[in-house]
Design a protein around this motif. Structure first.
Motif, short mmCIF file in Angstrom:
data_model
loop_
_atom_site.label_atom_id
_atom_site.label_comp_id
_atom_site.label_asym_id
_atom_site.label_seq_id
_atom_site.Cartn_x
_atom_site.Cartn_y
_atom_site.Cartn_z
N ILE A 1 9.05 -7.22 -0.84
CA ILE A 1 9.26 -5.82 -0.64
C ILE A 1 10.02 -5.25 -1.12
O ILE A 1 10.55 -4.43 -2.33
CB ILE A 1 9.27 -4.91 0.74
N PHE B 1 5.48 3.68 -3.81
CA PHE B 1 4.34 3.06 -3.13
C PHE B 1 3.52 4.01 -2.80
O PHE B 1 4.33 5.48 -2.11
CB PHE B 1 4.75 2.19 -1.90
N LYS C 1 -0.96 5.87 -3.27
CA LYS C 1 -1.51 5.69 -3.15
C LYS C 1 -3.28 5.79 -4.35
O LYS C 1 -2.83 7.12 -5.15
CB LYS C 1 -2.93 6.65 -2.17
N ASN D 1 0.00 0.18 -5.89
CA ASN D 1 -0.98 1.21 -5.29
C ASN D 1 -1.07 0.15 -3.94
O ASN D 1 -1.09 -0.97 -3.90
CB ASN D 1 -1.82 0.56 -5.91
N ILE D 2 -0.68 0.74 -2.87
CA ILE D 2 -0.80 0.28 -1.48
C ILE D 2 -2.44 0.23 -1.41
O ILE D 2 -1.92 -0.38 -0.32
CB ILE D 2 0.26 0.96 -0.30
N ASP E 1 -3.38 -3.84 -1.52
CA ASP E 1 -3.03 -5.14 -0.28
C ASP E 1 -2.41 -4.54 1.11
O ASP E 1 -1.47 -3.77 1.66
CB ASP E 1 -1.68 -5.81 -1.00
N LEU F 1 1.01 -5.06 2.35
CA LEU F 1 1.96 -4.35 2.15
C LEU F 1 1.40 -3.05 2.12
O LEU F 1 2.78 -2.60 2.67
CB LEU F 1 2.05 -4.27 0.11
N ARG F 2 0.64 -2.24 2.97
CA ARG F 2 0.44 -1.26 3.24
C ARG F 2 1.28 -1.35 4.71
O ARG F 2 2.42 -0.20 5.65
CB ARG F 2 -0.78 -0.65 3.80
N LEU G 1 5.32 -2.14 4.75
CA LEU G 1 5.94 -0.27 4.87
C LEU G 1 6.07 -0.03 5.22
O LEU G 1 7.23 0.46 5.80
CB LEU G 1 5.57 -0.08 3.36
N PHE H 1 1.80 7.22 3.67
CA PHE H 1 2.41 7.47 1.85
C PHE H 1 2.05 8.23 1.52
O PHE H 1 1.50 9.52 1.75
CB PHE H 1 1.54 6.46 1.69
#
Length: 95
Positions: free
Chosen positions: A9, A21, A23, A52-53, A56, A59-60, A63, A72
């Motif tokens: 990150i 970050f 969608k 694009n979260i 992953d 990552l989503r 974050l 987001f």
């Protein structure tokens, strides 16, 4: 949060002055809030990295912990969280 994810990150938000970050992608936003932030940034001529979260899940979730921000999109400028759609919209309206 795993140290590797935190490092990923930090590396991502340091790659460019402005990082979003979101969608979907800047060319194909997959939610209205992401689309609004992309539109604001494009109208201001801002060069930004889109991440694009939706592709992953780690990552989503990471974050959310990293930023202590549950939703987001998340906009970062100079490595610092600015906020989400409402904040970006308010900043744009106030100049």
């Amino acid at each position: 949060m795993e140290p590797d994810l935190r490092q990923r990150i930090v590396k991502t938000i340091s790659e460019k002055k402005v990082v979003l970050f979101m969608k979907g992608s800047k060319n194909f936003p997959q939610c209205g809030f992401s689309a609004q932030v992309v539109s604001i940034l494009r109208n201001k001529g801002v060069d930004f990295l889109d991440v694009n979260i939706l592709t992953d899940a780690d990552l989503r979730q990471g974050l959310k912990e990293f930023s202590n921000w549950p939703t987001f999109p998340q906009l970062y400028v100079d490595g610092k969280l600015v906020g989400g759609c409402d904040i970006v919209r308010d900043l744009e309206q106030s100049g």
